[in-house]
Structure formats: C-alpha cells, structure tokens
Design a protein around this motif. Structure first.
Motif, short mmCIF file in Angstrom:
data_model
loop_
_atom_site.label_atom_id
_atom_site.label_comp_id
_atom_site.label_asym_id
_atom_site.label_seq_id
_atom_site.Cartn_x
_atom_site.Cartn_y
_atom_site.Cartn_z
N GLU A 47 0.81 -1.21 0.00
CA GLU A 47 0.00 0.00 0.00
C GLU A 47 0.85 1.27 0.00
N ASP A 48 2.02 1.23 0.62
CA ASP A 48 2.89 2.41 0.60
C ASP A 48 3.31 2.77 -0.82
N SER A 66 -6.35 -6.89 0.35
CA SER A 66 -5.76 -6.13 1.46
C SER A 66 -6.77 -5.84 2.57
N ARG A 71 -9.63 -3.94 11.41
CA ARG A 71 -8.27 -3.46 11.67
C ARG A 71 -7.57 -3.07 10.36
N SER A 72 -7.69 -3.91 9.35
CA SER A 72 -7.06 -3.55 8.06
C SER A 72 -7.78 -2.36 7.44
N LEU A 74 -9.09 0.17 9.07
CA LEU A 74 -8.55 1.36 9.75
C LEU A 74 -7.20 1.75 9.18
N SER A 75 -6.35 0.77 8.97
CA SER A 75 -5.02 1.04 8.43
C SER A 75 -5.11 1.62 7.02
N LEU A 76 -5.92 1.00 6.18
CA LEU A 76 -6.06 1.48 4.80
C LEU A 76 -6.72 2.86 4.74
N SER A 78 -6.53 5.17 7.01
CA SER A 78 -5.63 6.20 7.53
C SER A 78 -4.63 6.67 6.48
N THR A 79 -4.27 5.80 5.54
CA THR A 79 -3.31 6.19 4.51
C THR A 79 -3.98 6.67 3.23
N LYS A 80 -5.25 6.32 3.03
CA LYS A 80 -5.99 6.65 1.80
C LYS A 80 -5.30 6.06 0.57
N SER A 81 -4.72 4.86 0.73
CA SER A 81 -4.09 4.21 -0.42
C SER A 81 -5.14 3.72 -1.41
#
Length: 137
Positions: A47-48, A66, A71-72, A74-76, A78-81
């Motif tokens: 994702e980065d 992904s 939890r995933s 939230l992670s995705l 937060s980055t807006k990937s």
C-alpha cells in the motif's frame, strides 16, 4: 467504449497482478476509457507504493485482498491508499464485520463495493441488503 460508448461501466480486477510501474502505465493508457475502478492492482502489503500515485488515481483503486477486517480497514483508511473498499461477507466475518468496515469507510469518505466468493444465495442476499443499507455503497 467504441461499440457501446458509456452505456456500461468498466471495472478491472487486476487481482494483485501489477507492479507500480505497470499500474501507472495501465492507468495512463486507459485514462480515456473512463474506467470506474481497478480492484486490488498490487499485492497486499504494498500500500505504501500506491501512495506514490496521485490521489485522483488512488480514488479509483479498490482494496480487496488487502481488506480483511476492521483493523485492516482502519489502516487502509488512515493512509488513503485506496478510494474504494470491496467488502465480502465471507472474508470479513459476516454482517458484523462488514458493517464495521463500512462504518470506517464512511468516516474516511471511502466508497464501498460489495463482492462475493462462490457464496450461497443466503449470503449474497445478506450482502445485497447490507450494501443497500450503507450510504457510501
């Protein structure tokens, strides 16, 4: 597009098949086709790399492999990937997990796309009702 114009939406499931350079090339070469979304273009965990794309291109990318649970999500988010989450009931733990992901997506202004994997009519019916219950579908 040549035969039917914009009568149909075009969606692409890249199924983790692209590198970042291949994805950039694909998005550039298909820009005129007005593709609605590209589902999971790269492997989970990359994702980065997607953050190297401009936001307007990431908005058309849909997280699938992904996106496993809240939890995933939230992670995705937060980055807006990804600009779209593809929710599958059997992948995220049923309706409860789906609504958790949907709520996270709504707060992050991420659109929803709903899919399935060889599921029964009962599961598909539940997913359809869940999809219609979420404003960001």
């Amino acid at each position: 597009r040549e035969k039917f114009g914009n009568h149909f939406d075009i969606r692409v499931d890249a199924n983790t098949g692209y590198s970042l350079e291949q994805l950039k090339m694909f998005l550039e070469r298909t820009k005129s086709l007005e593709i609605e979304l590209v589902e999971q273009p790269m492997l989970p965990g990359m994702e980065d790399e997607l953050l190297k794309l401009p936001p307007e291109q990431r908005e058309k990318l849909a997280a699938d492999e992904s996106l496993k649970d809240a939890r995933s999500a939230l992670s995705l988010a937060s980055t807006k990937s990804y600009g779209i989450f593809n929710i599958k009931l059997m992948k995220c733990g049923g309706l409860k997990g789906a609504f958790e992901i949907a709520n996270i997506a709504q707060q992050a202004r991420i659109s929803l796309f709903w899919g399935c994997n060889d599921e029964s009519i009962v599961s598909i019916t539940a997913a359809l009702h869940a999809a219609y219950a979420c404003a960001n579908t």
